[in-house]
Design a protein around this motif. Structure first.
Motif, mmCIF file in Angstrom:
data_model
loop_
_atom_site.group_PDB
_atom_site.id
_atom_site.type_symbol
_atom_site.label_atom_id
_atom_site.label_comp_id
_atom_site.label_asym_id
_atom_site.label_seq_id
_atom_site.Cartn_x
_atom_site.Cartn_y
_atom_site.Cartn_z
ATOM 1 N N UNK A 39 0.863 -0.694 0.002
ATOM 2 C CA UNK A 39 0.169 -0.107 0.257
ATOM 3 C C UNK A 39 1.167 1.186 -0.097
ATOM 4 N N UNK A 40 -0.056 2.022 -0.687
ATOM 5 C CA UNK A 40 1.343 3.394 -0.789
ATOM 6 C C UNK A 40 1.137 4.717 0.270
ATOM 7 N N UNK A 41 0.167 4.710 0.674
ATOM 8 C CA UNK A 41 -0.201 5.108 2.407
ATOM 9 C C UNK A 41 -0.818 4.016 3.127
ATOM 10 N N UNK A 42 -1.040 4.599 4.702
ATOM 11 C CA UNK A 42 -1.857 4.278 5.286
ATOM 12 C C UNK A 42 -1.848 6.148 6.162
ATOM 13 N N UNK A 43 -3.741 5.740 6.484
ATOM 14 C CA UNK A 43 -3.913 7.345 7.167
ATOM 15 C C UNK A 43 -5.440 6.872 7.778
ATOM 16 N N UNK A 44 -5.803 7.794 8.544
ATOM 17 C CA UNK A 44 -7.167 7.388 9.560
ATOM 18 C C UNK A 44 -7.290 8.947 10.206
ATOM 19 N N UNK A 45 -7.970 9.298 10.826
ATOM 20 C CA UNK A 45 -8.895 10.735 11.150
ATOM 21 C C UNK A 45 -8.925 10.566 12.873
ATOM 22 N N UNK A 46 -9.248 11.289 13.320
ATOM 23 C CA UNK A 46 -9.685 11.230 15.035
ATOM 24 C C UNK A 46 -10.528 12.494 15.009
ATOM 25 N N UNK A 47 -10.743 12.448 15.950
ATOM 26 C CA UNK A 47 -11.432 13.844 17.280
ATOM 27 C C UNK A 47 -10.530 14.962 17.514
ATOM 28 N N UNK A 48 -11.481 16.474 16.781
ATOM 29 C CA UNK A 48 -10.196 17.299 16.679
ATOM 30 C C UNK A 48 -9.633 16.938 18.809
ATOM 31 N N UNK A 49 -10.585 16.889 18.824
ATOM 32 C CA UNK A 49 -10.299 16.771 20.561
ATOM 33 C C UNK A 49 -9.714 15.265 21.523
ATOM 34 N N UNK A 50 -9.906 14.769 20.696
ATOM 35 C CA UNK A 50 -9.537 13.427 21.487
ATOM 36 C C UNK A 50 -7.370 13.623 21.577
ATOM 37 N N UNK A 51 -6.969 14.257 22.412
ATOM 38 C CA UNK A 51 -5.531 15.040 22.781
ATOM 39 C C UNK A 51 -4.737 13.711 22.819
ATOM 40 N N UNK A 52 -5.445 12.494 24.012
ATOM 41 C CA UNK A 52 -4.459 11.408 24.210
ATOM 42 C C UNK A 52 -4.159 11.147 22.630
ATOM 43 N N UNK A 53 -5.283 10.997 21.941
ATOM 44 C CA UNK A 53 -4.255 9.785 20.686
ATOM 45 C C UNK A 53 -3.354 10.793 20.089
ATOM 46 N N UNK A 54 -4.543 11.569 19.752
ATOM 47 C CA UNK A 54 -2.697 13.069 18.546
ATOM 48 C C UNK A 54 -1.885 13.030 19.664
ATOM 49 N N UNK A 55 -1.250 12.466 20.641
ATOM 50 C CA UNK A 55 -0.483 12.888 21.285
ATOM 51 C C UNK A 55 0.183 11.796 20.789
ATOM 52 N N UNK A 56 -0.176 10.621 20.360
ATOM 53 C CA UNK A 56 -0.082 8.707 19.704
ATOM 54 C C UNK A 56 0.447 8.880 18.186
ATOM 55 N N UNK A 57 -0.747 9.470 17.471
ATOM 56 C CA UNK A 57 -0.820 9.906 15.964
ATOM 57 C C UNK A 57 0.818 10.311 15.329
ATOM 58 N N UNK A 58 0.199 11.963 16.671
ATOM 59 C CA UNK A 58 1.467 13.123 16.189
ATOM 60 C C UNK A 58 2.756 12.765 15.700
ATOM 61 N N UNK A 59 3.195 11.493 16.640
ATOM 62 C CA UNK A 59 4.709 10.583 16.673
ATOM 63 C C UNK A 59 4.797 10.055 15.748
ATOM 64 N N UNK A 60 3.718 10.047 14.487
ATOM 65 C CA UNK A 60 4.096 9.377 12.824
ATOM 66 C C UNK A 60 3.503 10.086 11.907
ATOM 67 N N UNK A 61 3.297 10.423 12.077
ATOM 68 C CA UNK A 61 2.538 11.911 11.618
ATOM 69 C C UNK A 61 1.891 13.656 11.543
ATOM 70 N N UNK A 62 1.880 14.573 11.045
ATOM 71 C CA UNK A 62 1.234 15.314 10.997
ATOM 72 C C UNK A 62 0.047 15.413 10.755
ATOM 73 N N UNK A 63 -0.642 15.989 11.058
ATOM 74 C CA UNK A 63 -2.263 16.141 10.545
ATOM 75 C C UNK A 63 -1.961 17.080 9.841
#
Length: 147
Positions: free
Chosen positions: A113-137
């Motif tokens: 696969x060329x890309x892996x992507x996902x979405x999360x709630x803007x207010x899901x700060x806990x998950x976003x801390x993890x996700x930001x380690x993989x890619x920037x929104x």
């Protein structure tokens, strides 16, 4: 925390449904029972692109990552889409979310696969801390028409 990441099997149905109910409660969403039943059926159907990867610790299912792939008009390979990722509250902070994401990255690479992507709630700060380690929104805004 010693863990296994593996595909869901029919024997995991009650554990999945328990986690799914917690996930929906986290987002304050109620879905008809038929939607949950169809989601589970799709997970088990080998012809369906939907796959559930489970985080298991000492025989207990503590989290899931639901993903599928689709064709892309932005590249030569397919894209992987992480539809849902969830861990029980007591399983957070032990690296299981990272393990599920690392597992999906490895699957994506193995399948070409060329890309892996996902979405999360803007207010899901806990998950976003993890996700930001993989890619920037990115700067995309989602639109939905309910039909």
């Amino acid at each position: 925390m010693t863990h296994d990441i593996r595909d869901a099997t029919a024997a995991d149905e009650s554990a999945f449904r328990r986690l799914w109910a917690e996930y929906l409660a986290f987002y304050n969403v109620t879905l008809p029972h038929e939607v949950t039943a169809q989601t589970w059926a799709r997970i088990l159907d080998p012809a369906s692109p939907l796959t559930a990867r489970l985080a298991v610790v000492q025989g207990r299912v503590l989290g899931f990552a639901l993903h599928h792939n689709h064709i892309s008009t932005w590249g030569l390979g397919d894209d992987g889409y992480l539809e849902d990722l969830f861990l029980t509250a007591d399983a957070r902070g032990f690296g299981l979310g990272r393990a599920l994401l690392d597992d999906l990255v490895a699957i994506s690479r193995a399948k070409g696969w060329a890309r892996l992507y996902w979405m999360t709630s803007e207010t899901n700060h806990t998950a976003r801390k993890l996700y930001d380690r993989y890619a920037l929104a990115d700067d995309h805004v989602r639109y939905r028409i309910r039909l």
